[in-house]
Scaffold this active site. Sequence first.
Site, PDB file in Angstrom:
ATOM      1  N   ARG A  39       0.843  -1.196   0.000  1.00 53.47           N
ATOM      2  CA  ARG A  39       0.000   0.000   0.000  1.00 53.47           C
ATOM      3  C   ARG A  39       0.882   1.251   0.000  1.00 53.47           C
ATOM      4  O   ARG A  39       2.082   1.178   0.249  1.00 53.47           O
ATOM      5  CB  ARG A  39      -0.899   0.007   1.253  1.00 53.47           C
ATOM      6  CG  ARG A  39      -2.002  -1.004   1.208  1.00 53.47           C
ATOM      7  CD  ARG A  39      -2.779  -1.075   2.512  1.00 53.47           C
ATOM      8  NE  ARG A  39      -1.977  -1.625   3.596  1.00 53.47           N
ATOM      9  CZ  ARG A  39      -2.391  -1.749   4.849  1.00 53.47           C
ATOM     10  NH1 ARG A  39      -3.592  -1.337   5.184  1.00 53.47           N
ATOM     11  NH2 ARG A  39      -1.610  -2.268   5.772  1.00 53.47           N
ATOM     12  N   LYS A  68       2.217   1.887   7.357  1.00 58.26           N
ATOM     13  CA  LYS A  68       2.632   1.041   8.483  1.00 58.26           C
ATOM     14  C   LYS A  68       3.547   1.804   9.428  1.00 58.26           C
ATOM     15  O   LYS A  68       4.211   2.773   9.043  1.00 58.26           O
ATOM     16  CB  LYS A  68       3.377  -0.195   7.979  1.00 58.26           C
ATOM     17  CG  LYS A  68       2.523  -1.148   7.171  1.00 58.26           C
ATOM     18  CD  LYS A  68       1.300  -1.627   7.914  1.00 58.26           C
ATOM     19  CE  LYS A  68       1.608  -2.711   8.918  1.00 58.26           C
ATOM     20  NZ  LYS A  68       0.352  -3.193   9.563  1.00 58.26           N
ATOM     21  N   TYR A 115      -0.444   4.298  10.868  1.00 58.37           N
ATOM     22  CA  TYR A 115      -0.755   3.276  11.877  1.00 58.37           C
ATOM     23  C   TYR A 115       0.481   3.122  12.749  1.00 58.37           C
ATOM     24  O   TYR A 115       1.605   3.010  12.220  1.00 58.37           O
ATOM     25  CB  TYR A 115      -1.035   1.923  11.211  1.00 58.37           C
ATOM     26  CG  TYR A 115      -2.379   1.803  10.526  1.00 58.37           C
ATOM     27  CD1 TYR A 115      -3.567   1.954  11.241  1.00 58.37           C
ATOM     28  CD2 TYR A 115      -2.474   1.505   9.171  1.00 58.37           C
ATOM     29  CE1 TYR A 115      -4.806   1.838  10.613  1.00 58.37           C
ATOM     30  CE2 TYR A 115      -3.702   1.385   8.533  1.00 58.37           C
ATOM     31  CZ  TYR A 115      -4.865   1.548   9.262  1.00 58.37           C
ATOM     32  OH  TYR A 115      -6.086   1.421   8.644  1.00 58.37           O
ATOM     33  N   HIS A 124       0.194   1.316  16.315  1.00 60.13           N
ATOM     34  CA  HIS A 124       0.017   0.114  17.156  1.00 60.13           C
ATOM     35  C   HIS A 124       1.087   0.035  18.241  1.00 60.13           C
ATOM     36  O   HIS A 124       1.749  -0.989  18.412  1.00 60.13           O
ATOM     37  CB  HIS A 124       0.033  -1.158  16.281  1.00 60.13           C
ATOM     38  CG  HIS A 124      -1.084  -1.211  15.286  1.00 60.13           C
ATOM     39  ND1 HIS A 124      -2.403  -1.345  15.659  1.00 60.13           N
ATOM     40  CD2 HIS A 124      -1.087  -1.117  13.940  1.00 60.13           C
ATOM     41  CE1 HIS A 124      -3.174  -1.331  14.582  1.00 60.13           C
ATOM     42  NE2 HIS A 124      -2.394  -1.177  13.524  1.00 60.13           N
ATOM     43  N   GLU A 163      -5.007   4.339  14.205  1.00 56.16           N
ATOM     44  CA  GLU A 163      -5.923   3.402  14.872  1.00 56.16           C
ATOM     45  C   GLU A 163      -6.552   3.960  16.138  1.00 56.16           C
ATOM     46  O   GLU A 163      -7.486   3.369  16.666  1.00 56.16           O
ATOM     47  CB  GLU A 163      -5.215   2.064  15.176  1.00 56.16           C
ATOM     48  CG  GLU A 163      -4.181   2.085  16.284  1.00 56.16           C
ATOM     49  CD  GLU A 163      -2.801   2.577  15.830  1.00 56.16           C
ATOM     50  OE1 GLU A 163      -2.670   2.983  14.658  1.00 56.16           O
ATOM     51  OE2 GLU A 163      -1.873   2.576  16.661  1.00 56.16           O
ATOM     52  N   ASP A 182      -5.954 -11.528  14.157  1.00 58.63           N
ATOM     53  CA  ASP A 182      -5.020 -10.478  14.603  1.00 58.63           C
ATOM     54  C   ASP A 182      -5.228 -10.118  16.066  1.00 58.63           C
ATOM     55  O   ASP A 182      -4.388  -9.447  16.665  1.00 58.63           O
ATOM     56  CB  ASP A 182      -5.124  -9.235  13.702  1.00 58.63           C
ATOM     57  CG  ASP A 182      -6.495  -8.579  13.755  1.00 58.63           C
ATOM     58  OD1 ASP A 182      -7.471  -9.252  14.100  1.00 58.63           O
ATOM     59  OD2 ASP A 182      -6.571  -7.375  13.463  1.00 58.63           O
TER      60      ASP A 182
HETATM   61  P1  NAD Z   1     -16.460  -4.532  15.185  1.00 56.21           P
HETATM   62  O1  NAD Z   1     -16.246  -3.952  16.541  1.00 56.21           O
HETATM   63  O2  NAD Z   1     -17.068  -3.681  14.128  1.00 56.21           O
HETATM   64  O3  NAD Z   1     -17.375  -5.846  15.307  1.00 56.21           O
HETATM   65  C1  NAD Z   1     -17.161  -6.837  16.259  1.00 56.21           C
HETATM   66  C2  NAD Z   1     -18.491  -7.486  16.581  1.00 56.21           C
HETATM   67  O4  NAD Z   1     -18.221  -8.638  17.412  1.00 56.21           O
HETATM   68  C3  NAD Z   1     -19.445  -6.580  17.370  1.00 56.21           C
HETATM   69  O5  NAD Z   1     -20.686  -6.467  16.694  1.00 56.21           O
HETATM   70  C4  NAD Z   1     -19.588  -7.297  18.704  1.00 56.21           C
HETATM   71  O6  NAD Z   1     -20.847  -7.137  19.303  1.00 56.21           O
HETATM   72  C5  NAD Z   1     -19.330  -8.746  18.285  1.00 56.21           C
HETATM   73  N1  NAD Z   1     -19.021  -9.663  19.380  1.00 56.21           N
HETATM   74  C6  NAD Z   1     -18.321  -9.434  20.518  1.00 56.21           C
HETATM   75  N2  NAD Z   1     -18.285 -10.560  21.266  1.00 56.21           N
HETATM   76  C7  NAD Z   1     -18.970 -11.516  20.570  1.00 56.21           C
HETATM   77  C8  NAD Z   1     -19.301 -12.874  20.815  1.00 56.21           C
HETATM   78  N3  NAD Z   1     -18.921 -13.489  21.935  1.00 56.21           N
HETATM   79  N4  NAD Z   1     -20.015 -13.532  19.877  1.00 56.21           N
HETATM   80  C9  NAD Z   1     -20.419 -12.923  18.744  1.00 56.21           C
HETATM   81  N5  NAD Z   1     -20.148 -11.635  18.469  1.00 56.21           N
HETATM   82  C10 NAD Z   1     -19.445 -10.947  19.371  1.00 56.21           C
HETATM   83  O7  NAD Z   1     -15.036  -5.101  14.722  1.00 56.21           O
HETATM   84  P2  NAD Z   1     -14.578  -5.346  13.207  1.00 56.21           P
HETATM   85  O8  NAD Z   1     -14.045  -4.081  12.647  1.00 56.21           O
HETATM   86  O9  NAD Z   1     -15.670  -6.056  12.499  1.00 56.21           O
HETATM   87  O10 NAD Z   1     -13.314  -6.311  13.411  1.00 56.21           O
HETATM   88  C11 NAD Z   1     -13.458  -7.690  13.744  1.00 56.21           C
HETATM   89  C12 NAD Z   1     -12.092  -8.312  13.861  1.00 56.21           C
HETATM   90  O11 NAD Z   1     -11.442  -8.359  12.588  1.00 56.21           O
HETATM   91  C13 NAD Z   1     -11.112  -7.531  14.764  1.00 56.21           C
HETATM   92  O12 NAD Z   1     -10.374  -8.443  15.533  1.00 56.21           O
HETATM   93  C14 NAD Z   1     -10.217  -6.830  13.775  1.00 56.21           C
HETATM   94  O13 NAD Z   1      -8.945  -6.522  14.339  1.00 56.21           O
HETATM   95  C15 NAD Z   1     -10.111  -7.914  12.738  1.00 56.21           C
HETATM   96  N6  NAD Z   1      -9.545  -7.503  11.429  1.00 56.21           N
HETATM   97  C16 NAD Z   1      -8.668  -8.375  10.870  1.00 56.21           C
HETATM   98  C17 NAD Z   1      -8.133  -8.122   9.621  1.00 56.21           C
HETATM   99  C18 NAD Z   1      -7.230  -9.130   8.999  1.00 56.21           C
HETATM  100  O14 NAD Z   1      -6.571  -8.809   8.005  1.00 56.21           O
HETATM  101  N7  NAD Z   1      -7.175 -10.363   9.493  1.00 56.21           N
HETATM  102  C19 NAD Z   1      -8.458  -6.933   8.947  1.00 56.21           C
HETATM  103  C20 NAD Z   1      -9.365  -6.040   9.538  1.00 56.21           C
HETATM  104  C21 NAD Z   1      -9.917  -6.350  10.795  1.00 56.21           C
END
Ligand code: NAD
Length: 360
Positions: A15, A73, A92, A94, A116, A268
């Site tokens: 990026r 980053k 970012y 972190h 973030e 993550d």
């Molecule tokens: P978000 O806060 O928008 O959504 C999280 C949801 O999880 C909320 O609606 C919350 O109520 C729900 N939740 C909490 N506990 C729960 C449970 N026990 N059962 C069911 N649902 C539950 O967060 P997001 O932006 O959607 O991010 C989700 C995850 O994805 C984060 O960990 C984020 O860091 C990760 N992420 C990873 C990547 C990647 O490349 N792997 C990229 C972007 C985001």
Amino acid sequence: MLIGIPKEIKTMENRVSMTPGAVESLVRRGHSVVVEKGAGTGSGLTDDEYVSAGAKMVTVDEAWSAEMVIKVKEPISSEYKYLRKGLLLFTYLHLAADKELTDALLESGTTGIAYETVQLPDRSLPLLTPMSEVAGRMSVQEGALHLKKTKGGRGVLLSGVPGVSPANVMILGGGVVGTNAAKIAVGMGAKVTIFDVNHSRLQYLDDIFNGRVVTMTSTEPNIRAAVTQADLIIGAVLIPGAKAPNLITRDMLSTMKEGTVIVDVAVDQGGCVETSKPTTHTDPTFVVDGIVHYGVANMPGDVPRTSTFALVNQTLPYAMQLADKGLDALRANESLKLGLNTIDGKLTFAAVGEAFGMDT
Ligand code: NAD
């Protein structure tokens, strides 16, 4: 203000922090922008496009010598030599996970504003959202790919065909990632169930999808029953500031259909599947008890062009405020002020201080 755009040098990071269109907007407001040669190549953006937008192409040293440096980053150790008092760094960071960088920013006196931790009054994180949107949409694409037999999956087509049932997609967490995953899975014709603990979120999803998804309260018995029927499971939960809960435990795997695919986007934050572990784009999956696990921790990194534009759409308004007003922009915008992590050798973000036992 003089603004520098260095090329990202972290492994596999393609990026870039500003597109030519964004550069043009800054130049039109009277700012000067220097871009490291080749900075946009990984996102399909050429030096010529930046020059046409009004940027000057420069060396890495010149890009970092600007008053404000905008990156994607966090700086890595070979970039610490550029940190200095008076430098405004917008990227970012972190820091809670990186003591070495925190020390480098503090010792150098750099003003660090972290994407973030910029937060809107409704507590949402506008500069994290675009990457969750990308990862959520991509999770279904990756899931569909790994459901193919040659990829170790069940050999199931997500949409089914006339006379054959579509696949069952189970989404754990109906936030930004989960909602975007649901949109794509519904669009591909799958049967989609979203689990969340937040009832008002389930009401919202029920409204917007208007009967095209099933919503379920996220409880252990509900999840235990659903995994036995799932073809694709997307892990998308988040408990801010905490490790993700293990909603799928190892013993559940043996109750699932062989070749089921789990895409744990929450990897993550430790993942919401007990058997998850982080993987890379070059080797994205592994199999445990016949279940295919996908755990790439930087999913947007493999679609850098889309991710660059999605990120810049959100960062540019804040970058403009910083360029126009310098640090006065923080006084004028409470959300941006929450992005401030370090200034003049002082740590200003409480959660980072707590992580390292440092004063803020
Ligand atoms: P978000 O806060 O928008 O959504 C999280 C949801 O999880 C909320 O609606 C919350 O109520 C729900 N939740 C909490 N506990 C729960 C449970 N026990 N059962 C069911 N649902 C539950 O967060 P997001 O932006 O959607 O991010 C989700 C995850 O994805 C984060 O960990 C984020 O860091 C990760 N992420 C990873 C990547 C990647 O490349 N792997 C990229 C972007 C985001």
